[in-house]
Design a protein around this motif. Structure first.
Motif, PDB file in Angstrom:
ATOM      1  N   GLN A   1      -2.303  30.822  13.000  1.00  0.00           N
ATOM      2  CA  GLN A   1      -2.365  29.756  12.013  1.00  0.00           C
ATOM      3  C   GLN A   1      -2.856  28.468  12.670  1.00  0.00           C
ATOM      4  O   GLN A   1      -2.698  28.269  13.880  1.00  0.00           O
ATOM      5  N   PRO A   2      -3.471  27.578  11.895  1.00  0.00           N
ATOM      6  CA  PRO A   2      -4.053  26.359  12.487  1.00  0.00           C
ATOM      7  C   PRO A   2      -3.017  25.516  13.217  1.00  0.00           C
ATOM      8  O   PRO A   2      -1.901  25.332  12.730  1.00  0.00           O
ATOM      9  N   THR A   3      -3.407  25.018  14.381  1.00  0.00           N
ATOM     10  CA  THR A   3      -2.516  24.196  15.202  1.00  0.00           C
ATOM     11  C   THR A   3      -2.994  22.751  15.297  1.00  0.00           C
ATOM     12  O   THR A   3      -2.240  21.882  15.736  1.00  0.00           O
ATOM     13  N   GLY A   4      -4.243  22.498  14.932  1.00  0.00           N
ATOM     14  CA  GLY A   4      -4.802  21.164  15.090  1.00  0.00           C
ATOM     15  C   GLY A   4      -5.153  20.821  16.523  1.00  0.00           C
ATOM     16  O   GLY A   4      -5.537  19.684  16.820  1.00  0.00           O
ATOM     17  N   ILE A   5      -5.038  21.792  17.416  1.00  0.00           N
ATOM     18  CA  ILE A   5      -5.305  21.547  18.837  1.00  0.00           C
ATOM     19  C   ILE A   5      -6.809  21.398  19.067  1.00  0.00           C
ATOM     20  O   ILE A   5      -7.616  22.157  18.530  1.00  0.00           O
ATOM     21  N   ASP A   6      -7.157  20.403  19.869  1.00  0.00           N
ATOM     22  CA  ASP A   6      -8.546  20.226  20.297  1.00  0.00           C
ATOM     23  C   ASP A   6      -8.766  21.004  21.589  1.00  0.00           C
ATOM     24  O   ASP A   6      -7.956  20.917  22.523  1.00  0.00           O
ATOM     25  N   VAL A   7      -9.832  21.753  21.631  1.00  0.00           N
ATOM     26  CA  VAL A   7     -10.141  22.554  22.812  1.00  0.00           C
ATOM     27  C   VAL A   7     -11.590  22.322  23.215  1.00  0.00           C
ATOM     28  O   VAL A   7     -12.432  21.960  22.388  1.00  0.00           O
ATOM     29  N   ARG A   8     -11.843  22.519  24.478  1.00  0.00           N
ATOM     30  CA  ARG A   8     -13.218  22.505  24.993  1.00  0.00           C
ATOM     31  C   ARG A   8     -13.474  23.850  25.658  1.00  0.00           C
ATOM     32  O   ARG A   8     -12.747  24.247  26.566  1.00  0.00           O
ATOM     33  N   ILE A   9     -14.503  24.524  25.199  1.00  0.00           N
ATOM     34  CA  ILE A   9     -14.873  25.835  25.718  1.00  0.00           C
ATOM     35  C   ILE A   9     -16.222  25.690  26.415  1.00  0.00           C
ATOM     36  O   ILE A   9     -17.131  25.038  25.889  1.00  0.00           O
ATOM     37  N   THR A  10     -16.340  26.276  27.581  1.00  0.00           N
ATOM     38  CA  THR A  10     -17.633  26.299  28.266  1.00  0.00           C
ATOM     39  C   THR A  10     -18.055  27.746  28.463  1.00  0.00           C
ATOM     40  O   THR A  10     -17.212  28.639  28.607  1.00  0.00           O
ATOM     41  N   GLY A  11     -19.341  27.972  28.455  1.00  0.00           N
ATOM     42  CA  GLY A  11     -19.816  29.334  28.625  1.00  0.00           C
ATOM     43  C   GLY A  11     -21.324  29.395  28.730  1.00  0.00           C
ATOM     44  O   GLY A  11     -22.006  28.369  28.836  1.00  0.00           O
TER      45      GLY A  11
ATOM     46  N   ARG B   1     -36.415  36.073  28.077  1.00  0.00           N
ATOM     47  CA  ARG B   1     -34.996  35.725  28.048  1.00  0.00           C
ATOM     48  C   ARG B   1     -34.768  34.241  28.309  1.00  0.00           C
ATOM     49  O   ARG B   1     -35.477  33.625  29.094  1.00  0.00           O
ATOM     50  N   VAL B   2     -33.738  33.715  27.639  1.00  0.00           N
ATOM     51  CA  VAL B   2     -33.293  32.339  27.867  1.00  0.00           C
ATOM     52  C   VAL B   2     -31.797  32.365  28.126  1.00  0.00           C
ATOM     53  O   VAL B   2     -31.036  32.989  27.372  1.00  0.00           O
ATOM     54  N   CYS B   3     -31.379  31.705  29.199  1.00  0.00           N
ATOM     55  CA  CYS B   3     -29.957  31.537  29.491  1.00  0.00           C
ATOM     56  C   CYS B   3     -29.591  30.080  29.215  1.00  0.00           C
ATOM     57  O   CYS B   3     -30.202  29.167  29.770  1.00  0.00           O
ATOM     58  N   THR B   4     -28.614  29.880  28.351  1.00  0.00           N
ATOM     59  CA  THR B   4     -28.170  28.540  27.973  1.00  0.00           C
ATOM     60  C   THR B   4     -26.726  28.343  28.423  1.00  0.00           C
ATOM     61  O   THR B   4     -25.849  29.140  28.074  1.00  0.00           O
ATOM     62  N   ARG B   5     -26.505  27.297  29.211  1.00  0.00           N
ATOM     63  CA  ARG B   5     -25.130  26.917  29.573  1.00  0.00           C
ATOM     64  C   ARG B   5     -24.683  25.854  28.583  1.00  0.00           C
ATOM     65  O   ARG B   5     -25.348  24.838  28.414  1.00  0.00           O
ATOM     66  N   TRP B   6     -23.568  26.113  27.911  1.00  0.00           N
ATOM     67  CA  TRP B   6     -23.162  25.248  26.810  1.00  0.00           C
ATOM     68  C   TRP B   6     -21.711  24.800  26.948  1.00  0.00           C
ATOM     69  O   TRP B   6     -20.905  25.407  27.648  1.00  0.00           O
ATOM     70  N   THR B   7     -21.411  23.723  26.229  1.00  0.00           N
ATOM     71  CA  THR B   7     -20.042  23.250  26.042  1.00  0.00           C
ATOM     72  C   THR B   7     -19.790  23.174  24.545  1.00  0.00           C
ATOM     73  O   THR B   7     -20.643  22.701  23.789  1.00  0.00           O
ATOM     74  N   CYS B   8     -18.632  23.654  24.125  1.00  0.00           N
ATOM     75  CA  CYS B   8     -18.270  23.618  22.708  1.00  0.00           C
ATOM     76  C   CYS B   8     -16.956  22.854  22.555  1.00  0.00           C
ATOM     77  O   CYS B   8     -15.928  23.250  23.120  1.00  0.00           O
ATOM     78  N   ASP B   9     -16.997  21.745  21.831  1.00  0.00           N
ATOM     79  CA  ASP B   9     -15.789  20.996  21.493  1.00  0.00           C
ATOM     80  C   ASP B   9     -15.341  21.419  20.100  1.00  0.00           C
ATOM     81  O   ASP B   9     -16.129  21.368  19.144  1.00  0.00           O
ATOM     82  N   ALA B  10     -14.080  21.855  20.001  1.00  0.00           N
ATOM     83  CA  ALA B  10     -13.612  22.449  18.752  1.00  0.00           C
ATOM     84  C   ALA B  10     -12.189  21.997  18.435  1.00  0.00           C
ATOM     85  O   ALA B  10     -11.405  21.671  19.330  1.00  0.00           O
ATOM     86  N   THR B  11     -11.887  21.991  17.142  1.00  0.00           N
ATOM     87  CA  THR B  11     -10.532  21.724  16.660  1.00  0.00           C
ATOM     88  C   THR B  11     -10.067  22.928  15.860  1.00  0.00           C
ATOM     89  O   THR B  11     -10.784  23.406  14.969  1.00  0.00           O
TER      90      THR B  11
END
Length: 232
Positions: free
Chosen positions: A189-199, A170-180
């Motif tokens: 519907q698309p908002t153009g909002i920038d979000v940062r998700i961590t998990g 097993r591998v556990c990866t802590r990540w950050t995702c920058d998304a628009t």
């Protein structure tokens, strides 16, 4: 620089040696500097054993060697061996942990712009994926690609790996995702909002280095609040 010591010995008294190692581990708790130890037995010679011990550095290995308990261990170990053990000291110049690399490659692939690339280099055909955004788990390559496609339809995104821990298969990866938010996502519907998700993503690998099961964890409610789908 990581340092590795390889200890090669022969003994017909392995059980006694094993108990000796257990006693040393107990006596040096909180003092020893070894971070990982691996013991192997020669398949063609049951009296031949090789131990690989990892240290953060050569200096830390020397600190470990100078412990009184380590000196006693060596003397008792020699008495149990059929001949003098040999020691090989190695500075690690390359450390490629294949499962970790495959986990990073997976996140790289699913964030690739344009058409979703084939995933069969890292994902097994019957992979079972657990994702909090799915009412039902995704089972199999087609279902996993559809789930990833939902995210790619709704967002332009890229992952950054913050940390990884590997244990066994097993591998556990802590990540950050920058998304628009650029497209339809679960009816939004698309908002153009920038979000940062961590998990985190835990993946279970089979022997050929492909993922057979995974578990995603991230704040889905927080994401939907950020997109205005639910009231904060």
């Amino acid at each position: 620089m990581t340092f590795v010591q390889i200890i090669d010995c022969r003994t017909s008294r392995f059980d006694e040696m094993n108990r000796l190692m257990d006693r040393w581990a107990e006596q040096t708790r909180g003092k020893r500097t070894a971070t990982h130890s691996l013991l192997g037995k020669d398949r063609s010679d049951g009296s031949h054993f090789v131990e690989i011990v990892e240290f953060p550095s050569y200096d830390e290995a020397m600190r470990n060697s100078h412990l009184p308990e380590t000196d006693r261990l060596f003397q008792e170990m020699v008495a149990l061996c059929d001949g003098m053990p040999t020691f090989t000291d190695l500075d690690v110049v390359r450390d490629e942990q294949m499962y970790k690399a495959a986990a990073r490659r997976f996140l790289e692939l699913i964030g690739t712009p344009g058409e979703l690339p084939p995933l069969d280099e890292v994902i097994a055909e019957g992979c079972h994926s657990h994702d909090p955004s799915d009412v039902q788990d995704s089972l199999g390559m087609d279902a996993i690609r559809r789930g990833i496609g939902m995210w790619r339809q709704g967002f332009d995104f890229a992952f950054a790996v913050e940390d990884q821990i590997a244990e066994g298969d097993r591998v556990c990866t802590r990540w950050t995702c920058d998304a628009t938010h650029t497209g339809d996502f679960m009816g939004l519907q698309p908002t153009g909002i920038d979000v940062r998700i961590t998990g985190t993503l835990i993946q279970r690998f089979r022997e050929d280095g492909k993922v057979v099961e995974d578990w995603w964890q991230y704040d889905m409610l927080g994401l939907m609040e950020r997109l205005g789908a639910v009231e904060e």
